[in-house]
Design an enzyme around this catalytic site. Structure first.
Site, PDB file in Angstrom:
ATOM      1  N   LEU A  24       0.769  -1.204  -0.114  1.00  0.00           N
ATOM      2  CA  LEU A  24       0.115  -0.111   0.035  1.00  0.00           C
ATOM      3  C   LEU A  24       0.987   1.238  -0.209  1.00  0.00           C
ATOM      4  CD1 LEU A  24      -2.614  -1.137   2.743  1.00  0.00           C
ATOM      5  CD2 LEU A  24      -2.873  -1.059   0.115  1.00  0.00           C
ATOM      6  N   GLU A  31      -8.043   3.334   8.990  1.00  0.00           N
ATOM      7  CA  GLU A  31      -8.418   2.634   7.652  1.00  0.00           C
ATOM      8  C   GLU A  31      -8.108   1.323   7.671  1.00  0.00           C
ATOM      9  OE1 GLU A  31      -9.812   1.256   3.975  1.00  0.00           O
ATOM     10  OE2 GLU A  31      -7.649   1.155   4.469  1.00  0.00           O
TER      11      GLU A  31
END
Length: 185
Positions: A24, A31
């Site tokens: 990521l 999140e």
């Protein structure tokens, strides 16, 4: 008619990027906690959820987090035997999304099914008749990515309000984002 509804869950930045170099491009603790909650939460304590992912997504999960806990992990790959030999017991390795759905439907212990990536698996799920909702975290910033979330056809998917999803802007450090839910019409 298959009873398994596919929920897709992803975080994408402004250019719909979802990954870079196998990871990521951002670090968003809240999140990530949302992803874990959404993919593990069940109404029936006797059941668990399933997560469906492509082999590259599986490979990108840090080893200490594999398989994702409290979930049935299903890995899609064309090289079933090879991947199966390298995955822990209990991880299902199947050649297609339809085969994953067949496996899920042969069990009584699965409550919800979540598609967690990558691009080609999201695309296949969005085109599949069983797709229900897309849970997309829309990050209000651009990142350099090499993997992207497929285009959401707004004729097929409409933005909806979900009670359990916070509607207001989320902030972590200098990054703001929104939790969005799109439902297939």
């Amino acid at each position: 008619m298959s009873r398994t509804k596919l929920n897709l869950i992803a975080a994408a930045c402004e250019n719909m990027g979802i990954g870079a170099n196998g990871s990521l491009p951002w670090r968003l603790k809240k999140e990530m906690a949302y992803f874990t909650t959404m993919t593990t939460r069940v109404k029936d304590p006797e059941k668990v959820n399933a997560v469906i992912m492509g082999r590259r997504t599986w490979d990108c999960i840090p080893e200490k987090y594999r398989p994702l806990s409290n979930r049935v992990n299903i890995v899609l790959t064309h090289n079933v035997d090879d991947v199966k030999s390298k995955t822990p017991e209990g991880v299902l390795v199947v050649p297609s999304l339809d085969e994953a759905i067949t496996q899920i439907e042969s069990r009584e212990d699965i409550e919800s099914t979540w598609v967690i990536g990558g691009s080609s698996v999201y695309k296949a799920a969005m085109e599949h008749p069983n797709v229900g909702k897309i849970y997309l975290t829309e990050i209000q910033k651009s990142f350099d990515c090499d993997t992207f979330f497929p285009n959401i056809d707004k004729q097929q998917f409409h933005l909806v309000d979900e009670e359990e999803i916070p509607g207001e802007r989320q902030m972590e450090g200098d990054i703001s984002y929104f939790f969005r839910v799109y439902r297939r019409l």
